[in-house]
Design a protein around this motif. Structure first.
Motif, short mmCIF file in Angstrom:
data_model
loop_
_atom_site.label_atom_id
_atom_site.label_comp_id
_atom_site.label_asym_id
_atom_site.label_seq_id
_atom_site.Cartn_x
_atom_site.Cartn_y
_atom_site.Cartn_z
N TRP A 43 0.84 -1.20 0.00
CA TRP A 43 0.00 0.00 0.00
C TRP A 43 0.87 1.26 0.00
CZ3 TRP A 43 -5.09 1.21 -0.48
CH2 TRP A 43 -5.50 2.48 -0.05
N SER A 49 0.35 6.57 -3.55
CA SER A 49 0.88 6.78 -2.20
C SER A 49 1.53 8.15 -2.06
CB SER A 49 1.90 5.70 -1.86
OG SER A 49 2.60 6.00 -0.68
N THR A 50 1.24 8.83 -0.96
CA THR A 50 1.83 10.15 -0.71
C THR A 50 3.25 10.05 -0.16
OG1 THR A 50 0.87 10.21 1.52
CG2 THR A 50 -0.43 11.19 -0.27
N VAL A 106 -0.86 9.44 7.84
CA VAL A 106 -1.87 9.70 6.82
C VAL A 106 -2.08 8.46 5.96
CG1 VAL A 106 -2.34 11.01 4.71
CG2 VAL A 106 -1.53 12.20 6.76
N GLU A 107 -0.99 7.82 5.55
CA GLU A 107 -1.09 6.63 4.70
C GLU A 107 -1.65 5.43 5.46
OE1 GLU A 107 -0.85 5.85 1.56
OE2 GLU A 107 -0.65 7.98 1.09
N SER A 110 -5.35 5.88 5.77
CA SER A 110 -6.05 5.62 4.51
C SER A 110 -6.08 4.12 4.22
CB SER A 110 -5.39 6.39 3.36
OG SER A 110 -4.08 5.93 3.11
N TYR A 111 -5.04 3.41 4.61
CA TYR A 111 -5.02 1.95 4.46
C TYR A 111 -6.12 1.31 5.30
CZ TYR A 111 -3.43 -2.90 4.96
OH TYR A 111 -3.37 -4.27 4.99
N GLU A 113 -8.85 2.66 6.35
CA GLU A 113 -10.17 3.00 5.80
C GLU A 113 -10.47 2.19 4.55
OE1 GLU A 113 -12.67 6.94 4.22
OE2 GLU A 113 -10.58 7.13 4.92
N ALA A 114 -9.47 2.06 3.68
CA ALA A 114 -9.67 1.31 2.44
C ALA A 114 -9.95 -0.16 2.69
CB ALA A 114 -8.45 1.47 1.53
#
Length: 396
Positions: A43, A49-50, A106-107, A110-111, A113-114
């Motif tokens: 991920w 990815s930011t 942040v990443e 988001s992982y 949540e996804a």
């Protein structure tokens, strides 16, 4: 009892092998942890990815890397999968600890949540914590980091300290420190890869094929070390000692000896013995000789980070060293008595008070061929005769 003079019966050796097998992580649980860990790494490297531009590398550390992870001692405890995420295109001069941790957070959020993770993400002092709620019974700690090997190597050379593992040192974050918010070169240090390399060196010659050189890189996600059915005697001995510690301090978990101290002292004391019983005798006899003293303080240096003292808290809380001494004395007594026995039931009876009756009986049955490892489920360990200490309380 002098453990050096204690014979080890063949029945005791078979029992200890069965005990280590019973403590090992079930293959299904290990596979789940491995899949989730590698999924997170991929991920971080995806196109959207930011942090991809910072060349993140994620790798596992701690007991999963060392091959000494054991089943949780009761149904309420989780497997703790420790990992580090090193942003290899960043350095301490580029940003603050806070900025690095937020960037990775942040990443990770988001992982979660996804992947519809109900428990989301928690923040620890040094890491982000992913809690899995699908019955996997484990959580993953991810420590943000940047490379620190060259700087640390030069620092040690300036102090006249040679350390072959310095190159893999990393700088990590810790929100408890005043420097957390400030752009400075003064960051906390760690070296999990270096420690693992030292550990596998100590396990030689029987473990030369198990070291870091055998770990595989998928993209820039380092694969979790494979489950090790052919554990070294040192690994098995440490697993057994960790469970003995857990059971003995079931009602005093706030003062139980920490795993890294047990592992470090055991690895120092191990002399390449070819069996688990001989390894236990060796490490329990020799562990204390590797506890140093300087200016009236206890010292157990991190072999890969010699400026770090694993016994630092002993100097702040004397009850921790007393608890270690009490545990070591009890472990010596329990396993030296068990080593001389020739009946499986007698061996189980000796060790049951400090490893749990259910676990002791399962190891008895496996060593006698009554069960096979694959048919053993994960039992809840009975709290049989935990140690009685003055003061302290149960750490919920």
């Amino acid at each position: 009892m002098n453990m050096m003079l204690q014979p080890i019966t063949s029945e005791a050796e078979r029992y200890l092998k069965a005990l280590a097998d019973t403590l090992a992580l079930p293959h299904g649980r290990y596979r789940q942890a491995k899949e989730r860990y590698e999924s997170l790494g991929e991920w971080l490297l995806r196109t959207a990815s930011t942090v991809r531009q910072y060349d993140p590398q994620i790798y596992v550390q701690g007991s999963f890397r060392l091959g000494t992870a054991i089943k949780p001692w009761d149904a309420a405890e989780h497997y703790d999968v420790d990992s580090a995420c090193v942003m290899r295109n960043l350095s301490k001069s580029n940003l603050t600890q806070f900025e690095l941790k937020r960037m990775l957070g942040v990443e990770i959020a988001s992982y979660a949540e996804a992947h519809s993770m109900e428990n989301g993400v928690d923040e620890g002092n040094r890491c982000w914590i992913l809690e899995y709620a699908d019955g996997a019974q484990f959580h993953m700690d991810i420590v943000p980091a940047v490379p620190n090997g060259n700087e640390y190597e030069q620092m040690l050379k300036g102090l006249g300290i040679a350390n072959p593992w310095a190159k893999t040192a990393i700088a990590i974050t810790d929100r408890r420190l005043p420097t957390y918010w400030v752009r400075t070169l003064d960051w906390p240090r760690s070296n999990p890869k270096g420690y693992a390399a030292w550990f596998y060196d100590r396990a030689e010659p029987v473990a030369t094929w198990m070291g870091d050189s055998q770990m595989r890189i998928r993209g820039e996600v380092e694969s979790m070390p494979a489950a090790q059915p052919n554990r070294t005697p040192l690994q098995s001995a440490i697993m057994i000692l960790k469970r003995h510690r857990d059971q003995m301090f079931a009602d005093h978990r706030d003062i139980r000896p920490i795993s890294v101290i047990i592992t470090t002292l055991a690895a120092h004391a191990y002399q390449g013995e070819p069996t688990i019983g001989a390894a236990l005798v060796s490490v329990l006899t020799g562990m204390r000789t590797y506890i140093g003293h300087r200016n009236g303080e206890f010292r157990i240096p991190n072999p890969a980070e010699p400026l770090e003292n694993f016994a630092e808290k002993w100097n702040q809380k004397p009850e921790l060293e007393k608890a270690f001494s009490l545990w070591l004395e009890q472990a010596r007594d329990d396993f030296s008595r068990a080593a001389g026995l020739s009946r499986r039931q007698d061996i189980a009876d000796v060790v049951a008070p400090r490893i749990g009756r259910s676990l002791a009986d399962r190891a008895r049955d496996i060593s006698g061929g009554l069960l096979t490892e694959g048919l053993v489920s994960s039992p809840a360990v009975a709290r049989t005769a935990p140690v009685r200490l003055e003061g302290g309380g149960r750490n919920a």
